[in-house]
Design a protein around this motif. Structure first.
Motif, PDB file in Angstrom:
ATOM      1  N   PHE A   1     -47.566 -22.960   2.532  1.00 10.45           N
ATOM      2  CA  PHE A   1     -48.160 -21.929   3.652  1.00 10.45           C
ATOM      3  C   PHE A   1     -48.757 -20.739   2.923  1.00 10.45           C
ATOM      4  CE2 PHE A   1     -48.537 -19.093   7.215  1.00 10.45           C
ATOM      5  CZ  PHE A   1     -49.248 -19.784   7.945  1.00 10.45           C
ATOM      6  N   ARG A   2     -48.010 -20.398   1.879  1.00  6.46           N
ATOM      7  CA  ARG A   2     -48.556 -19.235   1.058  1.00  6.46           C
ATOM      8  C   ARG A   2     -49.857 -19.409   0.623  1.00  6.46           C
ATOM      9  NH1 ARG A   2     -43.889 -18.292  -3.000  1.00  6.46           N
ATOM     10  NH2 ARG A   2     -44.322 -20.396  -3.345  1.00  6.46           N
ATOM     11  N   ALA A   3     -50.460 -20.724   0.412  1.00  4.88           N
ATOM     12  CA  ALA A   3     -51.769 -20.907  -0.089  1.00  4.88           C
ATOM     13  C   ALA A   3     -52.700 -21.179   1.025  1.00  4.88           C
ATOM     14  CB  ALA A   3     -51.655 -21.962  -1.000  1.00  4.88           C
ATOM     15  N   GLY A   4     -52.428 -21.182   2.043  1.00 10.26           N
ATOM     16  CA  GLY A   4     -53.107 -21.483   3.468  1.00 10.26           C
ATOM     17  C   GLY A   4     -52.556 -22.316   4.359  1.00 10.26           C
ATOM     18  N   VAL A   5     -53.167 -22.779   5.438  1.00 10.93           N
ATOM     19  CA  VAL A   5     -52.737 -23.779   6.324  1.00 10.93           C
ATOM     20  C   VAL A   5     -52.835 -25.165   5.814  1.00 10.93           C
ATOM     21  CG1 VAL A   5     -53.180 -24.718   8.475  1.00 10.93           C
ATOM     22  CG2 VAL A   5     -53.355 -22.272   8.092  1.00 10.93           C
ATOM     23  N   LYS A   6     -54.078 -25.502   4.849  1.00 10.38           N
ATOM     24  CA  LYS A   6     -54.212 -26.753   4.482  1.00 10.38           C
ATOM     25  C   LYS A   6     -52.903 -27.162   3.504  1.00 10.38           C
ATOM     26  CE  LYS A   6     -57.740 -29.770   2.335  1.00 10.38           C
ATOM     27  NZ  LYS A   6     -58.975 -29.846   1.953  1.00 10.38           N
ATOM     28  N   ALA A   7     -52.937 -26.196   2.759  1.00 13.04           N
ATOM     29  CA  ALA A   7     -51.661 -26.375   1.572  1.00 13.04           C
ATOM     30  C   ALA A   7     -50.535 -26.501   2.155  1.00 13.04           C
ATOM     31  CB  ALA A   7     -51.874 -25.173   0.689  1.00 13.04           C
ATOM     32  N   GLY A   8     -50.274 -25.806   3.417  1.00 15.45           N
ATOM     33  CA  GLY A   8     -48.887 -25.994   4.064  1.00 15.45           C
ATOM     34  C   GLY A   8     -48.626 -27.432   4.740  1.00 15.45           C
ATOM     35  N   ALA A   9     -49.917 -27.914   5.351  1.00 22.51           N
ATOM     36  CA  ALA A   9     -49.778 -29.358   5.794  1.00 22.51           C
ATOM     37  C   ALA A   9     -49.532 -30.282   4.894  1.00 22.51           C
ATOM     38  CB  ALA A   9     -51.117 -29.521   6.713  1.00 22.51           C
ATOM     39  N   ILE A  10     -50.423 -30.100   3.534  1.00 21.98           N
ATOM     40  CA  ILE A  10     -50.222 -31.172   2.456  1.00 21.98           C
ATOM     41  C   ILE A  10     -48.789 -31.139   2.080  1.00 21.98           C
ATOM     42  CG2 ILE A  10     -51.002 -31.621   0.099  1.00 21.98           C
ATOM     43  CD1 ILE A  10     -53.691 -30.760   1.055  1.00 21.98           C
ATOM     44  N   GLY A  11     -48.363 -29.761   1.810  1.00 20.54           N
ATOM     45  CA  GLY A  11     -46.762 -29.634   1.364  1.00 20.54           C
ATOM     46  C   GLY A  11     -45.877 -30.099   2.156  1.00 20.54           C
ATOM     47  N   CYS A  12     -46.026 -29.984   3.673  1.00 16.44           N
ATOM     48  CA  CYS A  12     -45.001 -30.483   4.632  1.00 16.44           C
ATOM     49  C   CYS A  12     -45.046 -32.111   4.634  1.00 16.44           C
ATOM     50  CB  CYS A  12     -45.496 -30.140   6.146  1.00 16.44           C
ATOM     51  SG  CYS A  12     -44.631 -30.920   7.576  1.00 16.44           S
ATOM     52  N   GLY A  13     -46.353 -32.699   4.645  1.00 11.06           N
ATOM     53  CA  GLY A  13     -46.294 -34.241   4.616  1.00 11.06           C
ATOM     54  C   GLY A  13     -45.850 -34.650   3.203  1.00 11.06           C
ATOM     55  N   GLY A  14     -46.143 -34.038   2.130  1.00 12.45           N
ATOM     56  CA  GLY A  14     -45.784 -34.520   0.908  1.00 12.45           C
ATOM     57  C   GLY A  14     -44.230 -34.510   0.437  1.00 12.45           C
ATOM     58  N   PHE A  15     -43.762 -33.379   0.963  1.00 15.38           N
ATOM     59  CA  PHE A  15     -42.088 -32.985   0.775  1.00 15.38           C
ATOM     60  C   PHE A  15     -41.326 -33.923   1.861  1.00 15.38           C
ATOM     61  CE2 PHE A  15     -40.111 -29.727  -1.696  1.00 15.38           C
ATOM     62  CZ  PHE A  15     -38.769 -30.265  -1.218  1.00 15.38           C
ATOM     63  N   ALA A  16     -41.914 -34.242   2.957  1.00 16.70           N
ATOM     64  CA  ALA A  16     -41.366 -35.078   3.857  1.00 16.70           C
ATOM     65  C   ALA A  16     -41.083 -36.437   3.279  1.00 16.70           C
ATOM     66  CB  ALA A  16     -42.005 -35.021   5.431  1.00 16.70           C
ATOM     67  N   ALA A  17     -42.157 -36.958   3.008  1.00 14.74           N
ATOM     68  CA  ALA A  17     -42.349 -38.194   2.345  1.00 14.74           C
ATOM     69  C   ALA A  17     -41.387 -38.458   1.217  1.00 14.74           C
ATOM     70  CB  ALA A  17     -43.633 -38.671   2.024  1.00 14.74           C
ATOM     71  N   PHE A  18     -41.285 -37.333   0.405  1.00  9.31           N
ATOM     72  CA  PHE A  18     -40.440 -37.435  -0.863  1.00  9.31           C
ATOM     73  C   PHE A  18     -39.003 -37.450  -0.363  1.00  9.31           C
ATOM     74  CE2 PHE A  18     -38.023 -35.149  -4.024  1.00  9.31           C
ATOM     75  CZ  PHE A  18     -38.280 -35.812  -5.138  1.00  9.31           C
ATOM     76  N   SER A  19     -38.592 -36.622   0.508  1.00  9.80           N
ATOM     77  CA  SER A  19     -37.034 -36.465   1.164  1.00  9.80           C
ATOM     78  C   SER A  19     -36.947 -37.879   1.754  1.00  9.80           C
ATOM     79  CB  SER A  19     -36.930 -35.521   2.014  1.00  9.80           C
ATOM     80  OG  SER A  19     -37.466 -34.225   1.477  1.00  9.80           O
ATOM     81  N   ALA A  20     -37.771 -38.490   2.463  1.00  9.09           N
ATOM     82  CA  ALA A  20     -37.580 -39.720   2.976  1.00  9.09           C
ATOM     83  C   ALA A  20     -37.322 -40.983   1.949  1.00  9.09           C
ATOM     84  CB  ALA A  20     -38.699 -40.461   4.022  1.00  9.09           C
ATOM     85  N   VAL A  21     -38.072 -40.823   0.976  1.00 11.02           N
ATOM     86  CA  VAL A  21     -37.887 -41.747   0.024  1.00 11.02           C
ATOM     87  C   VAL A  21     -36.413 -41.727  -0.971  1.00 11.02           C
ATOM     88  CG1 VAL A  21     -38.532 -42.632  -2.560  1.00 11.02           C
ATOM     89  CG2 VAL A  21     -40.161 -42.205  -0.505  1.00 11.02           C
ATOM     90  N   ILE A  22     -36.322 -40.131  -1.137  1.00 12.88           N
ATOM     91  CA  ILE A  22     -34.896 -40.216  -1.812  1.00 12.88           C
ATOM     92  C   ILE A  22     -33.616 -40.412  -0.949  1.00 12.88           C
ATOM     93  CG2 ILE A  22     -33.468 -38.107  -2.850  1.00 12.88           C
ATOM     94  CD1 ILE A  22     -35.685 -38.981  -4.676  1.00 12.88           C
ATOM     95  N   ASP A  23     -33.823 -40.061   0.256  1.00 13.14           N
ATOM     96  CA  ASP A  23     -32.806 -40.338   1.290  1.00 13.14           C
ATOM     97  C   ASP A  23     -32.591 -41.911   1.365  1.00 13.14           C
ATOM     98  OD1 ASP A  23     -31.783 -40.637   4.398  1.00 13.14           O
ATOM     99  OD2 ASP A  23     -31.015 -39.099   3.433  1.00 13.14           O
ATOM    100  N   TYR A  24     -33.634 -42.564   1.439  1.00 11.54           N
ATOM    101  CA  TYR A  24     -33.592 -44.064   1.691  1.00 11.54           C
ATOM    102  C   TYR A  24     -32.722 -44.677   0.332  1.00 11.54           C
ATOM    103  CZ  TYR A  24     -35.024 -49.008   1.700  1.00 11.54           C
ATOM    104  OH  TYR A  24     -34.981 -50.266   1.567  1.00 11.54           O
ATOM    105  N   TYR A  25     -33.099 -44.203  -0.834  1.00 12.51           N
ATOM    106  CA  TYR A  25     -32.341 -44.891  -1.927  1.00 12.51           C
ATOM    107  C   TYR A  25     -30.802 -44.323  -2.232  1.00 12.51           C
ATOM    108  CZ  TYR A  25     -36.482 -46.920  -3.975  1.00 12.51           C
ATOM    109  OH  TYR A  25     -37.619 -47.718  -4.183  1.00 12.51           O
ATOM    110  N   LEU A  26     -30.685 -43.032  -1.666  1.00 16.01           N
ATOM    111  CA  LEU A  26     -29.080 -42.468  -1.701  1.00 16.01           C
ATOM    112  C   LEU A  26     -28.305 -43.188  -0.848  1.00 16.01           C
ATOM    113  CD1 LEU A  26     -29.816 -38.414  -2.467  1.00 16.01           C
ATOM    114  CD2 LEU A  26     -29.117 -40.405  -3.975  1.00 16.01           C
ATOM    115  N   ARG A  27     -28.816 -43.524   0.425  1.00 17.83           N
ATOM    116  CA  ARG A  27     -28.189 -44.284   1.460  1.00 17.83           C
ATOM    117  C   ARG A  27     -28.147 -45.434   1.186  1.00 17.83           C
ATOM    118  NH1 ARG A  27     -27.126 -41.207   6.166  1.00 17.83           N
ATOM    119  NH2 ARG A  27     -28.144 -39.123   6.242  1.00 17.83           N
TER     120      ARG A  27
END
Length: 201
Positions: free
Chosen positions: A175-201
């Motif tokens: 969000f420091r780089a703008g709303v668009k960057a914040g939305a991309i960061g939210c989606g990208g980090f959420a997807a990355f967290s889901a993948v990592i959590d899936y493999y760890l569980r």
């Protein structure tokens, strides 16, 4: 010497004696086979479970200091500090590794033909390692604290906690780089967290 009418066994009080003498009438010694039946045989009885024990194993009760330490270690602040320290170490190692394989480390952009000294290379590697360490520490602390708060609010421990906290962390960073960057960061980090959590569980 007459055979006793009862056999004392540890933890069971007085039990009726099995058929046959439990004590030899000659020298007064206990028979090994009868003792073995009460220890591992069919006559064995389960011991009383001690409060705080596991499976009947004698386990001391938790003291107030022990309970307090458990509460501290399960708190969101402790998890955030632990993730911050772990992220700092991991980020520093990753930064030094990337600097080690970078061929431009230590070179002066004003004079690219000059060969850098070992001191300049080590200084550049240290600066890059410190930069990576700080970034990883901040992200780790934010993600861990956010996940703990989300889990406490929802009252559940599942994959949704990591996805929500990943979205919040990625959105806050982007969000420091703008709303668009914040939305991309939210989606990208959420997807990355889901993948990592899936493999760890």
């Amino acid at each position: 010497m007459a055979a006793p009418s009862s056999l004392l066994t540890p933890g069971m009080g007085v039990a009726s004696s099995p058929p046959g003498p439990s004590v030899s009438p000659v020298d007064g010694t206990l028979q090994y086979s009868l003792i073995l039946e009460h220890l591992v045989g069919e006559r064995r009885r389960p011991r009383d479970v001690i409060p705080g024990g596991l499976g009947g194993m004698p386990t001391p009760l938790k003291t107030e200091e022990h309970k307090m330490m458990e509460r501290v270690m399960e708190s969101c602040g402790f998890k955030a500090v632990l993730a911050c320290v772990g992220g700092f170490v991991l980020g520093g190692a990753f930064g030094v590794f990337t600097a080690g394989i970078d061929t431009n480390v230590g070179f002066d952009p004003k004079d690219p033909n000059r060969t850098p000294t070992a001191k300049e290379v080590l200084k550049d590697m240290g600066q890059r390692g410190m930069s990576y360490a700080k970034n990883f520490a901040i992200v780790g602390a934010m993600f861990s604290c956010t996940e703990c708060l989300v889990e406490s609010y929802r009252g559940k421990s599942d994959w949704k906690n990591s996805v929500i906290s990943g979205c919040i962390t990625g959105g806050a960073i982007g969000f420091r780089a703008g709303v668009k960057a914040g939305a991309i960061g939210c989606g990208g980090f959420a997807a990355f967290s889901a993948v990592i959590d899936y493999y760890l569980r």
